[in-house]
Write a protein that holds these residues in place. Sequence first.
Motif, PDB file in Angstrom:
ATOM      1  N   ARG A   1      32.751   0.753  -6.787  1.00  0.00           N
ATOM      2  CA  ARG A   1      33.499   1.438  -7.840  1.00  0.00           C
ATOM      3  C   ARG A   1      34.129   0.420  -8.804  1.00  0.00           C
ATOM      4  O   ARG A   1      33.998   0.539 -10.026  1.00  0.00           O
ATOM      5  CB  ARG A   1      34.580   2.259  -7.148  1.00  0.00           C
ATOM      6  CG  ARG A   1      35.220   3.280  -7.987  1.00  0.00           C
ATOM      7  CD  ARG A   1      36.203   4.043  -7.123  1.00  0.00           C
ATOM      8  NE  ARG A   1      37.375   4.337  -7.897  1.00  0.00           N
ATOM      9  CZ  ARG A   1      38.580   4.499  -7.382  1.00  0.00           C
ATOM     10  NH1 ARG A   1      38.766   4.374  -6.092  1.00  0.00           N
ATOM     11  NH2 ARG A   1      39.589   4.783  -8.155  1.00  0.00           N
ATOM     12  N   ILE A   2      34.802  -0.577  -8.253  1.00  0.00           N
ATOM     13  CA  ILE A   2      35.431  -1.578  -9.117  1.00  0.00           C
ATOM     14  C   ILE A   2      34.363  -2.363  -9.884  1.00  0.00           C
ATOM     15  O   ILE A   2      34.495  -2.620 -11.081  1.00  0.00           O
ATOM     16  CB  ILE A   2      36.304  -2.555  -8.303  1.00  0.00           C
ATOM     17  CG1 ILE A   2      37.379  -1.783  -7.557  1.00  0.00           C
ATOM     18  CG2 ILE A   2      36.942  -3.599  -9.214  1.00  0.00           C
ATOM     19  CD1 ILE A   2      38.173  -2.632  -6.602  1.00  0.00           C
TER      20      ILE A   2
ATOM     21  N   SER B   1      32.818  -2.489 -18.629  1.00  0.00           N
ATOM     22  CA  SER B   1      33.645  -3.231 -19.580  1.00  0.00           C
ATOM     23  C   SER B   1      32.900  -4.435 -20.155  1.00  0.00           C
ATOM     24  O   SER B   1      32.841  -4.636 -21.364  1.00  0.00           O
ATOM     25  CB  SER B   1      34.927  -3.685 -18.883  1.00  0.00           C
ATOM     26  OG  SER B   1      35.640  -4.577 -19.694  1.00  0.00           O
TER      27      SER B   1
ATOM     28  N   ASP C   1      34.200   6.029 -12.756  1.00  0.00           N
ATOM     29  CA  ASP C   1      35.209   5.785 -11.720  1.00  0.00           C
ATOM     30  C   ASP C   1      35.437   7.061 -10.905  1.00  0.00           C
ATOM     31  O   ASP C   1      35.418   7.037  -9.672  1.00  0.00           O
ATOM     32  CB  ASP C   1      36.517   5.324 -12.401  1.00  0.00           C
ATOM     33  CG  ASP C   1      37.496   4.728 -11.408  1.00  0.00           C
ATOM     34  OD1 ASP C   1      37.064   3.858 -10.630  1.00  0.00           O
ATOM     35  OD2 ASP C   1      38.675   5.114 -11.418  1.00  0.00           O
TER      36      ASP C   1
ATOM     37  N   ALA D   1      34.396   1.298  -2.354  1.00  0.00           N
ATOM     38  CA  ALA D   1      35.497   0.905  -3.239  1.00  0.00           C
ATOM     39  C   ALA D   1      35.087  -0.304  -4.068  1.00  0.00           C
ATOM     40  O   ALA D   1      35.396  -0.382  -5.262  1.00  0.00           O
ATOM     41  CB  ALA D   1      36.745   0.586  -2.419  1.00  0.00           C
TER      42      ALA D   1
ATOM     43  N   ARG E   1      33.365  -9.565  -1.302  1.00  0.00           N
ATOM     44  CA  ARG E   1      34.650  -9.538  -0.616  1.00  0.00           C
ATOM     45  C   ARG E   1      34.876  -8.193   0.071  1.00  0.00           C
ATOM     46  O   ARG E   1      35.313  -8.135   1.212  1.00  0.00           O
ATOM     47  CB  ARG E   1      35.750  -9.806  -1.635  1.00  0.00           C
ATOM     48  CG  ARG E   1      36.934 -10.493  -1.036  1.00  0.00           C
ATOM     49  CD  ARG E   1      38.001 -10.623  -2.061  1.00  0.00           C
ATOM     50  NE  ARG E   1      38.115 -11.969  -2.564  1.00  0.00           N
ATOM     51  CZ  ARG E   1      38.885 -12.290  -3.611  1.00  0.00           C
ATOM     52  NH1 ARG E   1      39.516 -11.349  -4.270  1.00  0.00           N
ATOM     53  NH2 ARG E   1      38.981 -13.521  -4.001  1.00  0.00           N
ATOM     54  N   ASN E   2      34.593  -7.118  -0.645  1.00  0.00           N
ATOM     55  CA  ASN E   2      34.838  -5.803  -0.056  1.00  0.00           C
ATOM     56  C   ASN E   2      33.915  -5.524   1.118  1.00  0.00           C
ATOM     57  O   ASN E   2      34.334  -4.956   2.123  1.00  0.00           O
ATOM     58  CB  ASN E   2      34.678  -4.709  -1.114  1.00  0.00           C
ATOM     59  CG  ASN E   2      35.976  -4.479  -1.856  1.00  0.00           C
ATOM     60  OD1 ASN E   2      36.562  -5.406  -2.373  1.00  0.00           O
ATOM     61  ND2 ASN E   2      36.431  -3.244  -1.883  1.00  0.00           N
TER      62      ASN E   2
ATOM     63  N   GLU F   1      32.115   8.561  -2.845  1.00  0.00           N
ATOM     64  CA  GLU F   1      32.697   7.924  -1.669  1.00  0.00           C
ATOM     65  C   GLU F   1      33.106   8.970  -0.638  1.00  0.00           C
ATOM     66  O   GLU F   1      32.887   8.808   0.562  1.00  0.00           O
ATOM     67  CB  GLU F   1      33.914   7.104  -2.108  1.00  0.00           C
ATOM     68  CG  GLU F   1      34.556   6.337  -0.980  1.00  0.00           C
ATOM     69  CD  GLU F   1      35.837   5.647  -1.427  1.00  0.00           C
ATOM     70  OE1 GLU F   1      35.970   5.371  -2.630  1.00  0.00           O
ATOM     71  OE2 GLU F   1      36.692   5.400  -0.575  1.00  0.00           O
ATOM     72  N   ARG F   2      33.666  10.077  -1.114  1.00  0.00           N
ATOM     73  CA  ARG F   2      34.066  11.135  -0.181  1.00  0.00           C
ATOM     74  C   ARG F   2      32.850  11.791   0.446  1.00  0.00           C
ATOM     75  O   ARG F   2      32.861  12.130   1.629  1.00  0.00           O
ATOM     76  CB  ARG F   2      34.883  12.185  -0.912  1.00  0.00           C
ATOM     77  CG  ARG F   2      36.228  11.644  -1.282  1.00  0.00           C
ATOM     78  CD  ARG F   2      37.086  12.696  -1.900  1.00  0.00           C
ATOM     79  NE  ARG F   2      38.377  12.094  -2.221  1.00  0.00           N
ATOM     80  CZ  ARG F   2      39.450  12.796  -2.512  1.00  0.00           C
ATOM     81  NH1 ARG F   2      39.394  14.103  -2.531  1.00  0.00           N
ATOM     82  NH2 ARG F   2      40.574  12.180  -2.793  1.00  0.00           N
TER      83      ARG F   2
ATOM     84  N   ALA G   1      35.060   0.709   2.318  1.00  0.00           N
ATOM     85  CA  ALA G   1      35.398  -0.541   1.614  1.00  0.00           C
ATOM     86  C   ALA G   1      34.275  -0.941   0.659  1.00  0.00           C
ATOM     87  O   ALA G   1      34.530  -1.391  -0.459  1.00  0.00           O
ATOM     88  CB  ALA G   1      35.661  -1.663   2.615  1.00  0.00           C
TER      89      ALA G   1
ATOM     90  N   VAL H   1      32.972  -0.289 -12.817  1.00  0.00           N
ATOM     91  CA  VAL H   1      33.903  -0.178 -13.934  1.00  0.00           C
ATOM     92  C   VAL H   1      34.016  -1.516 -14.679  1.00  0.00           C
ATOM     93  O   VAL H   1      34.025  -1.568 -15.910  1.00  0.00           O
ATOM     94  CB  VAL H   1      35.275   0.304 -13.413  1.00  0.00           C
ATOM     95  CG1 VAL H   1      36.329   0.171 -14.479  1.00  0.00           C
ATOM     96  CG2 VAL H   1      35.171   1.739 -12.953  1.00  0.00           C
TER      97      VAL H   1
ATOM     98  N   VAL I   1      34.449   8.027  -6.879  1.00  0.00           N
ATOM     99  CA  VAL I   1      35.417   8.508  -5.885  1.00  0.00           C
ATOM    100  C   VAL I   1      34.824   9.698  -5.143  1.00  0.00           C
ATOM    101  O   VAL I   1      34.880   9.779  -3.912  1.00  0.00           O
ATOM    102  CB  VAL I   1      36.742   8.917  -6.567  1.00  0.00           C
ATOM    103  CG1 VAL I   1      37.657   9.604  -5.560  1.00  0.00           C
ATOM    104  CG2 VAL I   1      37.442   7.705  -7.146  1.00  0.00           C
TER     105      VAL I   1
ATOM    106  N   ALA J   1      33.752   4.649 -18.561  1.00  0.00           N
ATOM    107  CA  ALA J   1      34.364   3.940 -17.427  1.00  0.00           C
ATOM    108  C   ALA J   1      35.166   4.899 -16.558  1.00  0.00           C
ATOM    109  O   ALA J   1      35.066   4.874 -15.324  1.00  0.00           O
ATOM    110  CB  ALA J   1      35.255   2.806 -17.937  1.00  0.00           C
ATOM    111  N   ILE J   2      35.940   5.766 -17.182  1.00  0.00           N
ATOM    112  CA  ILE J   2      36.794   6.674 -16.413  1.00  0.00           C
ATOM    113  C   ILE J   2      35.954   7.718 -15.675  1.00  0.00           C
ATOM    114  O   ILE J   2      36.202   8.027 -14.515  1.00  0.00           O
ATOM    115  CB  ILE J   2      37.855   7.319 -17.338  1.00  0.00           C
ATOM    116  CG1 ILE J   2      38.849   6.236 -17.770  1.00  0.00           C
ATOM    117  CG2 ILE J   2      38.581   8.454 -16.634  1.00  0.00           C
ATOM    118  CD1 ILE J   2      39.848   6.668 -18.805  1.00  0.00           C
TER     119      ILE J   2
END
Lengths: 247, 234
Positions: free
Chosen positions: A174-175, A182, A226, A171, A129-130, A233-234, A168, A178, A230, A222-223
Amino acid sequence: MSLPVHPILAAGGGPVIPNFGGASKCVVENHQFCMSWFLHNFNTVFGPRLVQHIVLTAIAVGVGMVIAFTAAIIAYKENWFETPFSLLAAFLYGIPAIALFELLVQLTGINVFTAEIGLVSYTLLILFRNTLTGLRGVSDATIEAARAMGLSSRQRLIRVEIPIAVPAIMAGIRIAAVTTISLATVAAYIGAGGLGEPIFEAIQTGFKTEFIAAGALAIALAIVVDGLLVLLERLVTPWRRRTLQGA
Amino acid sequence: MQTSDPFSFFIHNLSLFASKTAAHLELSFVAIGVAIVLAIPLGVWLGHVHRGSFLAITVSNIGRALPSLAVISIGIGILGIGFLNVMVALVILAGPVILTNAYVAVEGVDADAVQAARAMGMTPLQVLLRVELPLGLPLIFAGVRTATVYVVATATLATFAGGGGLGDIIVNEPTYGTGGVIAGSLWIVVLIFAVDGLFGLVQRLVTPYPLRRLGRKARTDALIEASWEPSSHS
């Protein structure tokens, strides 16, 4: 460890505490959290599982990305492909982890391979989707300009459309990462290893320190992942950072 | 009764499935109820005063990052085995989704509409109740729907913490056999899609007619935004 070593403690039908190299009073009495036990056993109980967990996640997201990216490119070129693939991915995503793993075990057995099939199938929806949203977000003017510069449709895809879709896509990664961290804890149930393993050990023994330590490590992982994504991504989209600062 | 055929297992154990499903849904809906009571007022209020975007976004990021089994595991360590521990874990997992959606729903209401309402002499409370809430309702409900599906799925793990529910069948091969495990797994999948479908229907019903098309669009937009907007904030 000055106290006598108890190989197994079974206090009045209570929790059975495994003896990982010398049981302190804290461990024997199953206190809330035994820091010294945690530190002494990190290298044997948690370290290897943490590494396994990261490898499980990386493979799942990597394979998932290859499949989802290919599917997104196809859907970008051939619109009809979007709906069937989305439906399939959404269906897979909707199945609770433990149920999917149990069903897959019937087909491919209790092993890491089965766990990876399950984990990969959970990444598809988000990554697909992204990626597709990113590709479709490229403005008509930009595509027009690229065409005017004489780029072929293939060149446009590689040099213009994909680079613009990177935020995108990142992102999505990233999701997906994570989410996979889990779900990988649950995958320990079918022998995938990772940080879920000490959790299932603790379910057998009732050892509180192991419950809390394994849970906290999985959350921390996970944190941290994440946050790292980020940053990544930058790093890979310097142009976006400039516009953000300018805004 | 053990059998390797999931369908005959299902037929022969209808009462088992009924009681486990009831326990499963009870656990899920109590958790969602608590999460709604805690998260919606806070999210709506933050959105209304246009403050706390950092809080709302951070909470949702952290909430999404929390591995469910890990939260349950820590819960067992602190609260022990049982219903309460699983409840707390499910509320922690459901809360952020509901909070963020409620915040985004109210915060994102067209500023012109709010302006117009104020110009008509509405008090802040009237603006909230007559303009912001009705307009934000589809998105608020979308959050509840997402959270509910997530909770019903995650409640399957409750069995590991003595919380009961359908997980009891799925992870108990010694008692129920392969057929039971497969039947339980398939049943939970059916249940989840049924709950999602039902909430989709309710979502349509609670959305005022003129907003229905908007509602669907808002949900899609929010999904996309939620997936890549936060990075620009952190």
